[in-house]
Design a protein around this motif. Sequence first.
Motif, PDB file in Angstrom:
ATOM      1  N   ALA A  88      17.530   5.036  -0.583  1.00  0.00           N
ATOM      2  CA  ALA A  88      17.020   6.406  -0.574  1.00  0.00           C
ATOM      3  C   ALA A  88      15.737   6.417   0.241  1.00  0.00           C
ATOM      4  CB  ALA A  88      16.777   6.894  -1.997  1.00  0.00           C
ATOM      5  N   GLY A  89      15.061   7.555   0.261  1.00  0.00           N
ATOM      6  CA  GLY A  89      13.828   7.674   1.013  1.00  0.00           C
ATOM      7  C   GLY A  89      12.686   6.900   0.382  1.00  0.00           C
ATOM      8  N   ILE A  90      11.684   6.595   1.206  1.00  0.00           N
ATOM      9  CA  ILE A  90      10.474   5.902   0.754  1.00  0.00           C
ATOM     10  C   ILE A  90       9.482   6.969   0.323  1.00  0.00           C
ATOM     11  CG2 ILE A  90       8.609   4.354   1.454  1.00  0.00           C
ATOM     12  CD1 ILE A  90      10.663   3.528   3.782  1.00  0.00           C
ATOM     13  N   ARG A  91       8.988   6.883  -0.926  1.00  0.00           N
ATOM     14  CA  ARG A  91       8.147   7.951  -1.453  1.00  0.00           C
ATOM     15  C   ARG A  91       6.964   7.399  -2.236  1.00  0.00           C
ATOM     16  NH1 ARG A  91      11.143  12.715  -2.460  1.00  0.00           N
ATOM     17  NH2 ARG A  91       9.207  13.575  -3.321  1.00  0.00           N
ATOM     18  N   ASP A  92       5.822   8.076  -2.147  1.00  0.00           N
ATOM     19  CA  ASP A  92       4.683   7.770  -3.016  1.00  0.00           C
ATOM     20  C   ASP A  92       4.978   8.294  -4.418  1.00  0.00           C
ATOM     21  OD1 ASP A  92       2.905   6.511  -1.212  1.00  0.00           O
ATOM     22  OD2 ASP A  92       2.418   8.458  -0.338  1.00  0.00           O
ATOM     23  N   TYR A 126       3.783  -2.201  -6.596  1.00  0.00           N
ATOM     24  CA  TYR A 126       2.568  -1.910  -7.341  1.00  0.00           C
ATOM     25  C   TYR A 126       1.379  -2.537  -6.608  1.00  0.00           C
ATOM     26  CZ  TYR A 126       6.022  -0.791 -10.903  1.00  0.00           C
ATOM     27  OH  TYR A 126       7.103  -0.261 -11.571  1.00  0.00           O
ATOM     28  N   PHE A 127       0.538  -1.692  -6.014  1.00  0.00           N
ATOM     29  CA  PHE A 127      -0.628  -2.139  -5.270  1.00  0.00           C
ATOM     30  C   PHE A 127      -1.832  -2.076  -6.204  1.00  0.00           C
ATOM     31  CE2 PHE A 127       2.449  -0.483  -2.352  1.00  0.00           C
ATOM     32  CZ  PHE A 127       2.311  -1.172  -1.163  1.00  0.00           C
ATOM     33  N   ARG A 128      -2.321  -3.231  -6.659  1.00  0.00           N
ATOM     34  CA  ARG A 128      -3.449  -3.260  -7.583  1.00  0.00           C
ATOM     35  C   ARG A 128      -4.748  -3.176  -6.803  1.00  0.00           C
ATOM     36  NH1 ARG A 128      -6.159  -7.563 -10.077  1.00  0.00           N
ATOM     37  NH2 ARG A 128      -4.535  -9.066  -9.532  1.00  0.00           N
ATOM     38  N   THR A 129      -5.519  -2.125  -7.052  1.00  0.00           N
ATOM     39  CA  THR A 129      -6.790  -1.895  -6.363  1.00  0.00           C
ATOM     40  C   THR A 129      -7.899  -1.723  -7.389  1.00  0.00           C
ATOM     41  OG1 THR A 129      -6.653   0.526  -6.325  1.00  0.00           O
ATOM     42  CG2 THR A 129      -5.485  -0.656  -4.575  1.00  0.00           C
ATOM     43  N   ILE A 136      -3.730   1.349  -9.958  1.00  0.00           N
ATOM     44  CA  ILE A 136      -2.522   0.783  -9.365  1.00  0.00           C
ATOM     45  C   ILE A 136      -1.766   1.882  -8.639  1.00  0.00           C
ATOM     46  CG2 ILE A 136      -0.299  -0.318  -9.853  1.00  0.00           C
ATOM     47  CD1 ILE A 136      -1.765  -1.477 -12.393  1.00  0.00           C
ATOM     48  N   ARG A 137      -1.596   1.719  -7.336  1.00  0.00           N
ATOM     49  CA  ARG A 137      -0.853   2.676  -6.536  1.00  0.00           C
ATOM     50  C   ARG A 137       0.621   2.279  -6.536  1.00  0.00           C
ATOM     51  NH1 ARG A 137      -4.380   6.945  -5.376  1.00  0.00           N
ATOM     52  NH2 ARG A 137      -6.475   6.048  -5.307  1.00  0.00           N
ATOM     53  N   VAL A 138       1.495   3.236  -6.843  1.00  0.00           N
ATOM     54  CA  VAL A 138       2.923   2.947  -6.977  1.00  0.00           C
ATOM     55  C   VAL A 138       3.665   3.540  -5.791  1.00  0.00           C
ATOM     56  CG1 VAL A 138       4.955   3.128  -8.454  1.00  0.00           C
ATOM     57  CG2 VAL A 138       2.663   3.061  -9.484  1.00  0.00           C
ATOM     58  N   LEU A 139       4.497   2.729  -5.143  1.00  0.00           N
ATOM     59  CA  LEU A 139       5.306   3.154  -4.004  1.00  0.00           C
ATOM     60  C   LEU A 139       6.776   2.893  -4.304  1.00  0.00           C
ATOM     61  CD1 LEU A 139       5.527   4.058  -0.984  1.00  0.00           C
ATOM     62  CD2 LEU A 139       5.364   1.621  -0.392  1.00  0.00           C
ATOM     63  N   ASP A 140       7.620   3.901  -4.122  1.00  0.00           N
ATOM     64  CA  ASP A 140       9.062   3.739  -4.251  1.00  0.00           C
ATOM     65  C   ASP A 140       9.585   3.189  -2.932  1.00  0.00           C
ATOM     66  OD1 ASP A 140      11.787   3.874  -4.607  1.00  0.00           O
ATOM     67  OD2 ASP A 140      11.832   5.978  -5.214  1.00  0.00           O
ATOM     68  N   GLY A 141      10.045   1.923  -2.956  1.00  0.00           N
ATOM     69  CA  GLY A 141      10.557   1.298  -1.749  1.00  0.00           C
ATOM     70  C   GLY A 141      11.887   1.865  -1.288  1.00  0.00           C
ATOM     71  N   GLY A 142      12.573   2.604  -2.176  1.00  0.00           N
ATOM     72  CA  GLY A 142      13.766   3.328  -1.782  1.00  0.00           C
ATOM     73  C   GLY A 142      15.051   2.529  -1.757  1.00  0.00           C
ATOM     74  N   THR A 143      15.037   1.280  -2.195  1.00  0.00           N
ATOM     75  CA  THR A 143      16.283   0.507  -2.311  1.00  0.00           C
ATOM     76  C   THR A 143      16.275  -0.247  -3.629  1.00  0.00           C
ATOM     77  OG1 THR A 143      15.311  -1.380  -1.107  1.00  0.00           O
ATOM     78  CG2 THR A 143      16.612   0.192   0.175  1.00  0.00           C
ATOM     79  N   TRP A 144      17.438  -0.390  -4.233  1.00  0.00           N
ATOM     80  CA  TRP A 144      17.525  -1.103  -5.503  1.00  0.00           C
ATOM     81  C   TRP A 144      18.960  -1.530  -5.782  1.00  0.00           C
ATOM     82  CZ3 TRP A 144      16.765   4.069  -4.910  1.00  0.00           C
ATOM     83  CH2 TRP A 144      17.652   4.958  -5.532  1.00  0.00           C
ATOM     84  N   THR A 145      19.083  -2.441  -6.735  1.00  0.00           N
ATOM     85  CA  THR A 145      20.381  -2.976  -7.152  1.00  0.00           C
ATOM     86  C   THR A 145      20.563  -2.714  -8.632  1.00  0.00           C
ATOM     87  OG1 THR A 145      20.357  -4.720  -5.473  1.00  0.00           O
ATOM     88  CG2 THR A 145      21.780  -5.073  -7.383  1.00  0.00           C
ATOM     89  N   GLU A 180      11.156   7.589 -10.947  1.00  0.00           N
ATOM     90  CA  GLU A 180      12.310   7.919 -10.110  1.00  0.00           C
ATOM     91  C   GLU A 180      12.251   9.358  -9.612  1.00  0.00           C
ATOM     92  OE1 GLU A 180      15.474   6.922 -12.733  1.00  0.00           O
ATOM     93  OE2 GLU A 180      15.212   4.751 -12.468  1.00  0.00           O
ATOM     94  N   LYS A 181      11.489  10.209 -10.321  1.00  0.00           N
ATOM     95  CA  LYS A 181      11.270  11.593  -9.884  1.00  0.00           C
ATOM     96  C   LYS A 181       9.954  11.726  -9.122  1.00  0.00           C
ATOM     97  CE  LYS A 181      13.888  13.341 -13.832  1.00  0.00           C
ATOM     98  NZ  LYS A 181      13.822  14.085 -15.123  1.00  0.00           N
ATOM     99  N   HIS A 182       9.352  10.561  -8.797  1.00  0.00           N
ATOM    100  CA  HIS A 182       8.143  10.468  -7.991  1.00  0.00           C
ATOM    101  C   HIS A 182       6.932  11.145  -8.634  1.00  0.00           C
ATOM    102  CE1 HIS A 182      11.574  10.026  -5.085  1.00  0.00           C
ATOM    103  NE2 HIS A 182      10.989   8.852  -5.102  1.00  0.00           N
ATOM    104  N   ARG A 183       6.795  10.878  -9.933  1.00  0.00           N
ATOM    105  CA  ARG A 183       5.600  11.258 -10.676  1.00  0.00           C
ATOM    106  C   ARG A 183       5.322  10.170 -11.707  1.00  0.00           C
ATOM    107  NH1 ARG A 183       7.065  13.501 -15.592  1.00  0.00           N
ATOM    108  NH2 ARG A 183       9.255  14.104 -15.811  1.00  0.00           N
ATOM    109  N   VAL A 184       4.097  10.112 -12.172  1.00  0.00           N
ATOM    110  CA  VAL A 184       3.701   9.025 -13.068  1.00  0.00           C
ATOM    111  C   VAL A 184       4.196   9.240 -14.491  1.00  0.00           C
ATOM    112  CG1 VAL A 184       1.711   7.926 -14.165  1.00  0.00           C
ATOM    113  CG2 VAL A 184       1.740   8.295 -11.691  1.00  0.00           C
ATOM    114  N   GLY A 185       4.002  10.428 -15.043  1.00  0.00           N
ATOM    115  CA  GLY A 185       4.390  10.670 -16.424  1.00  0.00           C
ATOM    116  C   GLY A 185       3.337  10.167 -17.395  1.00  0.00           C
TER     117      GLY A 185
END
Length: 415
Positions: free
Chosen positions: A132-136, A104-107, A111-120, A173-178
Motif C-alpha cells: 500500500a502507500g507509504i504514510r506518516d 519507529y524512529f526514536r527521537t 517516537i515518530r511512526v511511519l507506515d512502510g506500506g508493505t506487510w506479510t 492502520e488508519k494512520h492515526r495514533v489513537g
Amino acid sequence: MSLFVRRNVTAGAPAALLTLTLLTAGCTGEGGNPSTPKAGSATPTAPHGHVEGAREAAEQQSRLLLNDPTTGDTRVLDLTTGKAHETSPRAGAVELTTDGRFGYFRTADGIRVLDGGTWTVDHGDHVHYYRAGIRDVGRLPADKGAHVRGDTAVTAVTGEDGRAVTYRRTAFEKHRVGPARPLPGKHAGAVVPYAEHLLTLTDDGTGTPEVTVHTRDGARAASTDATCEDPKGDAVTRRGVVLGCADGALLISEDDGHFTAERIPYAGDVPADERAVSFRHRAGSDTLTAHAGDRAVWVLDVTERTWTRVETGPVVAANTAGEGSPLLVLETDGALHGYDVATGEETARTERLLTGEHRAGAGGDGPVVENDRSRAYVNAPKDRRVYEIDYNDGLRVARTFDLDMEPRLMVETGR
C-alpha cells in the motif's frame, strides 16, 4: 579467498523448565479481529490481514526504511521496483526499529511512526503479502530511552522509568495514533507483545525481575518463578520470546494456553563485556546472533537450545538467515564475511563494501546487516549506498542502490 579464523564453540547445558497455564483467546483474524461475514453468508468479505486500499501480491514485498539522523532525510527503498521514495524528514533519531510493517524512529521528543506500506500475514499453512502507500502515522510520547515492541495487534512503549503503555494497531492502520492504555507496575526492559498477551519483567523491588504475563488490556494474567538477572536484549521467534539475562537466555513460549519458561545458559562463565545484550535475526527465524565482545559473535539456536561462539575479525555488525545459512559478519575491514556456524571457518567474503573507519561493536546509527529469505542488505552510510547480497551464492553483490542521502539507520519491512 579465505582467512584463518579461530574457533571456540560452547553449547548450553540442559535447560531448566518452568510451566504456567493461562486461558488464551481463540484464534481470530489479523490483529485479533475476526473477519466480518456478509449477511446470510459465512464467507468473509476480505482475507485476514486485508486493509482497505491495500493490494495483495504473489510474493513478499520488502522495503528498506532509511534515515540520516543529522539531516532528517528519510527514504523508503522499494526492493521490488528498486525505487527510493522520499518521506517527511525525521531529524535526531537515535534508533530505528520495526515490527515488520511500521517503522519507529526514536527521537528526543518522542517516537515518530511511519507506515512502510508493505506487510506479510502468516496463517501458518499459507501467507498473504500486501502493499500500500507509504504514510506518516504520528508521534508517540516517549523519552529518549524508550523501548518499542509490536505485533499485529498492539504496540508497547516502555519508558526509561519502567512505565509502559500500549496502542492498538488498528489505529495505526488508519494512520492515526489513537489512545494510550497504561500498563500497571514498573518493568525492566521492554514489554513484549506475544501470543495475544504482553510479556513483562516486573521489578518487585527484590533486584531480580520476574516474568509476568498480562492481557492485551493490561490486566495481570499470571506470574511465574522465572527470573532474569540484569536483563538486556529480547527477540521474538517462532519458538517463543528470548530474553537476554546475565547467565544466558530465557525462552518464554506458549502452546495451547500453556506458557513455559526455559533457561538456555552459557556453558561456563562469560565476562560481562562478552554477554549477548542485543539480538539480530531474520524475521521468522529461530537462530539469533549477538556480539560476543569485539572479535566474536554468539549464535543462539533456539530450537536446539544451544549457544555457539564464533571467533571472527573485529565486528561491526552480524546477522544470519537461520538454519543452513552462513553467519554474516560485517567487519572493520569494510568487507562482509561468511562463516560456517558449525565449524567456525570462514567460507566467503566480499570485496570492501565500506570506506572509512568503522568501530568494532558499533552501536546506534551505522552499518547493519538485514536478512530476509534470500538476500542480505548492508547499508554504507558514508558512500550513500545500500548493497544487496546473495548469501546463497558466495556473498555475490546482486544489486547496488545509490542514494541521495546517508542511510545511517536502516530496517527492512514487509516481512
